[in-house]
Enzyme design. Structure first.
Site, PDB file in Angstrom:
ATOM      1  N   TYR A 168       1.127  -1.453  12.769  1.00 29.09           N
ATOM      2  CA  TYR A 168       0.965  -1.857  11.365  1.00 29.09           C
ATOM      3  C   TYR A 168       0.508  -3.315  11.298  1.00 29.09           C
ATOM      4  O   TYR A 168      -0.497  -3.640  10.647  1.00 29.09           O
ATOM      5  CB  TYR A 168       2.287  -1.673  10.612  1.00 29.09           C
ATOM      6  CG  TYR A 168       2.345  -2.341   9.268  1.00 29.09           C
ATOM      7  CD1 TYR A 168       2.853  -3.632   9.131  1.00 29.09           C
ATOM      8  CD2 TYR A 168       1.878  -1.683   8.137  1.00 29.09           C
ATOM      9  CE1 TYR A 168       2.891  -4.261   7.900  1.00 29.09           C
ATOM     10  CE2 TYR A 168       1.928  -2.300   6.891  1.00 29.09           C
ATOM     11  CZ  TYR A 168       2.431  -3.593   6.789  1.00 29.09           C
ATOM     12  OH  TYR A 168       2.463  -4.216   5.555  1.00 29.09           O
TER      13      TYR A 168
HETATM   14  N1  LIG Z   1       6.398  -3.815  -0.884  1.00 31.97           N
HETATM   15  C1  LIG Z   1       6.487  -4.948  -0.174  1.00 31.97           C
HETATM   16  O1  LIG Z   1       7.537  -5.620  -0.171  1.00 31.97           O
HETATM   17  C2  LIG Z   1       5.322  -5.430   0.620  1.00 31.97           C
HETATM   18  C3  LIG Z   1       4.063  -4.866   0.456  1.00 31.97           C
HETATM   19  N2  LIG Z   1       3.004  -5.326   1.188  1.00 31.97           N
HETATM   20  C4  LIG Z   1       1.683  -4.745   0.973  1.00 31.97           C
HETATM   21  O2  LIG Z   1       1.426  -4.672  -0.436  1.00 31.97           O
HETATM   22  C5  LIG Z   1       0.707  -3.454  -0.732  1.00 31.97           C
HETATM   23  C6  LIG Z   1       1.496  -2.645  -1.752  1.00 31.97           C
HETATM   24  O3  LIG Z   1       2.805  -2.413  -1.227  1.00 31.97           O
HETATM   25  P1  LIG Z   1       3.664  -1.174  -1.791  1.00 31.97           P
HETATM   26  O4  LIG Z   1       3.456  -1.042  -3.246  1.00 31.97           O
HETATM   27  O5  LIG Z   1       5.039  -1.293  -1.237  1.00 31.97           O
HETATM   28  O6  LIG Z   1       2.902   0.031  -1.091  1.00 31.97           O
HETATM   29  P2  LIG Z   1       3.386   1.542  -0.834  1.00 31.97           P
HETATM   30  O7  LIG Z   1       4.130   1.616   0.466  1.00 31.97           O
HETATM   31  O8  LIG Z   1       4.031   2.024  -2.071  1.00 31.97           O
HETATM   32  O9  LIG Z   1       1.964   2.254  -0.594  1.00 31.97           O
HETATM   33  C7  LIG Z   1       1.009   2.258  -1.631  1.00 31.97           C
HETATM   34  C8  LIG Z   1       0.302   3.581  -1.623  1.00 31.97           C
HETATM   35  O10 LIG Z   1      -0.555   3.678  -0.476  1.00 31.97           O
HETATM   36  C9  LIG Z   1      -0.792   5.067  -0.315  1.00 31.97           C
HETATM   37  N3  LIG Z   1      -1.272   5.426   1.022  1.00 31.97           N
HETATM   38  C10 LIG Z   1      -0.601   5.311   2.186  1.00 31.97           C
HETATM   39  N4  LIG Z   1      -1.336   5.801   3.202  1.00 31.97           N
HETATM   40  C11 LIG Z   1      -2.493   6.264   2.664  1.00 31.97           C
HETATM   41  C12 LIG Z   1      -3.651   6.893   3.176  1.00 31.97           C
HETATM   42  N5  LIG Z   1      -3.759   7.166   4.483  1.00 31.97           N
HETATM   43  N6  LIG Z   1      -4.643   7.241   2.312  1.00 31.97           N
HETATM   44  C13 LIG Z   1      -4.528   6.961   0.995  1.00 31.97           C
HETATM   45  N7  LIG Z   1      -3.457   6.358   0.433  1.00 31.97           N
HETATM   46  C14 LIG Z   1      -2.449   6.018   1.269  1.00 31.97           C
HETATM   47  C15 LIG Z   1       0.543   5.724  -0.583  1.00 31.97           C
HETATM   48  O11 LIG Z   1       0.288   7.028  -1.057  1.00 31.97           O
HETATM   49  P3  LIG Z   1       1.477   8.119  -1.096  1.00 31.97           P
HETATM   50  O12 LIG Z   1       2.112   7.882  -2.440  1.00 31.97           O
HETATM   51  O13 LIG Z   1       0.783   9.449  -0.958  1.00 31.97           O
HETATM   52  O14 LIG Z   1       2.392   7.843   0.049  1.00 31.97           O
HETATM   53  C16 LIG Z   1       1.210   4.796  -1.584  1.00 31.97           C
HETATM   54  O15 LIG Z   1       1.351   5.350  -2.878  1.00 31.97           O
HETATM   55  C17 LIG Z   1       0.518  -2.743   0.609  1.00 31.97           C
HETATM   56  O16 LIG Z   1      -0.757  -3.035   1.146  1.00 31.97           O
HETATM   57  C18 LIG Z   1       1.609  -3.326   1.479  1.00 31.97           C
HETATM   58  O17 LIG Z   1       1.303  -3.259   2.878  1.00 31.97           O
HETATM   59  C19 LIG Z   1       3.145  -6.314   2.138  1.00 31.97           C
HETATM   60  C20 LIG Z   1       4.372  -6.888   2.347  1.00 31.97           C
HETATM   61  C21 LIG Z   1       5.521  -6.532   1.564  1.00 31.97           C
HETATM   62  N1  LIG Z   2       2.814  -0.191   2.560  1.00 30.32           N
HETATM   63  C1  LIG Z   2       3.909  -0.961   2.623  1.00 30.32           C
HETATM   64  N2  LIG Z   2       3.892  -2.079   3.379  1.00 30.32           N
HETATM   65  C2  LIG Z   2       5.024  -2.831   3.466  1.00 30.32           C
HETATM   66  C3  LIG Z   2       6.173  -2.494   2.757  1.00 30.32           C
HETATM   67  C4  LIG Z   2       6.144  -1.324   1.943  1.00 30.32           C
HETATM   68  O1  LIG Z   2       7.138  -0.961   1.288  1.00 30.32           O
HETATM   69  N3  LIG Z   2       5.006  -0.593   1.920  1.00 30.32           N
HETATM   70  N4  LIG Z   2       7.308  -3.255   2.812  1.00 30.32           N
HETATM   71  C5  LIG Z   2       7.366  -4.318   3.630  1.00 30.32           C
HETATM   72  C6  LIG Z   2       8.667  -5.095   3.696  1.00 30.32           C
HETATM   73  O2  LIG Z   2       9.060  -5.472   2.394  1.00 30.32           O
HETATM   74  C7  LIG Z   2       8.628  -6.354   4.555  1.00 30.32           C
HETATM   75  O3  LIG Z   2       7.691  -7.237   3.995  1.00 30.32           O
HETATM   76  C8  LIG Z   2       9.981  -7.057   4.525  1.00 30.32           C
HETATM   77  O4  LIG Z   2      10.895  -6.380   5.288  1.00 30.32           O
HETATM   78  C9  LIG Z   2       6.215  -4.735   4.468  1.00 30.32           C
HETATM   79  N5  LIG Z   2       5.045  -3.915   4.241  1.00 30.32           N
END
Ligand SMILES: NC(=O)C1=CN([C@@H]2O[C@H](COP(=O)(O)OP(=O)(O)OC[C@H]3O[C@@H](n4cnc5c(N)ncnc54)[C@H](OP(=O)(O)O)[C@@H]3O)[C@@H](O)[C@H]2O)C=CC1
Ligand SMILES: Nc1nc2c(c(=O)[nH]1)N=C([C@H](O)[C@@H](O)CO)CN2
Length: 236
Positions: free
Chosen positions: A148
């Protein structure tokens, strides 16, 4: 503020951060296209507010190219492309190759092919942006999410390359969050440890990502930059 016409595309916006940003753009009168993989209730809210929702599964070239073709059937111009779709997979023993491929597909190949094939939809005289949602973890790596973190580091490098290639018509930037929003299954011990990893020690929620997105969309003099939105994790 005049109604912006060209839509903003946000990938993976059926829930959580992407959904929040889509709703906030709609609040401001901005038209929105979202991609989704699994049907979720948030999509109904977006459709009721006039957003276009397109299915996309970025696991593999065929799925990515199929989405690009669908997008081009539904949009002739775009204001911005936000690459938000992401899968936070651990390096599952015995599944390492599959996990690495999945991480590469969603975090690098999809942004690369969508940018390459859809940059022509952006610009046309007005402001135009591509925004990659990365992760603060690229700064230090991750023992449990090696594939990742590596794929997100590759996404950071795509920010630099596309910013150089697409200037001056299109700005290309990144946002690197850390702990924005917990997941439902995160227990108290995990939450306590995660909050302790940053100087500010809070779970801020998705609005801080929308604020970062808004800044990048509105600033005409920022490109090739990745904004750190990490609560000061680098200070601990
Ligand atoms: N949440 C956090 O604390 C953090 C988030 N981030 C980044 O911020 C962004 C948003 O985070 P967050 O809202 O938690 O994201 P999520 O984990 O909720 O993922 C967002 C969406 O991506 C979709 N997805 C995953 N794999 C695929 C694929 N192969 N093809 C198409 N769609 C796909 C999922 O679809 P499905 O619903 O079908 O699973 C999901 O609804 C991400 O890029 C994440 O890496 C970074 C650090 C921290
Ligand atoms: N696609 C996602 N990416 C990440 C998520 C998540 O929920 N969906 N969450 C994290 C964590 O919050 C991390 O930043 C702290 O433990 C990272 N990426």
């Amino acid at each position: 503020m005049t109604q912006p016409t060209a839509p903003i595309l946000i990938t993976g916006a059926s829930q959580r951060i992407g959904l929040h940003c889509a709703e906030r753009l709609l609040d401001e009168g901005q038209s929105v296209i979202v991609s989704y993989r699994s049907p979720r209730e948030g999509l109904d809210r977006l459709r009721e507010r006039g957003a276009m929702t397109l299915h996309a599964d970025f696991s593999g070239v065929d799925g990515i190219l199929a989405f690009i073709a669908t997008l081009k059937q539904h949009a002739s111009v775009l204001r911005a492309i936000v690459h938000n779709a992401s899968d936070w997979r651990t390096d599952t023993p015995g599944e390492e190759a599959a996990v690495f491929q999945q991480m590469f597909d969603v975090h690098m190949l999809a942004p690369y092919l969508i940018n390459t094939h859809c940059a022509e939809l952006l610009g046309h005289g007005g402001p135009a942006d591509i925004i990659h949602i990365s992760d603060d973890v690229t700064r230090v790596g991750s023992k449990k999410h090696i594939a990742y973190a590596a794929s997100k580091a590759g996404l950071d490098n795509l920010t630099l390359s596309f910013a150089a290639r697409l200037a001056p018509a299109i700005k290309v930037n990144g946002i690197a969050p850390a702990l924005i929003q917990f997941n439902e299954g995160d227990d108290e011990e995990y939450r306590r440890k995660a909050l302790a990893k940053s100087a500010l020690g809070i779970e801020p929620g998705a609005e801080v990502i929308y604020q970062s997105l808004r800044y990048l969309l509105d600033n005409p003099y920022v490109t090739g930059t990745t904004l750190s939105v990490n609560g000061g994790r680098h200070l601990i």
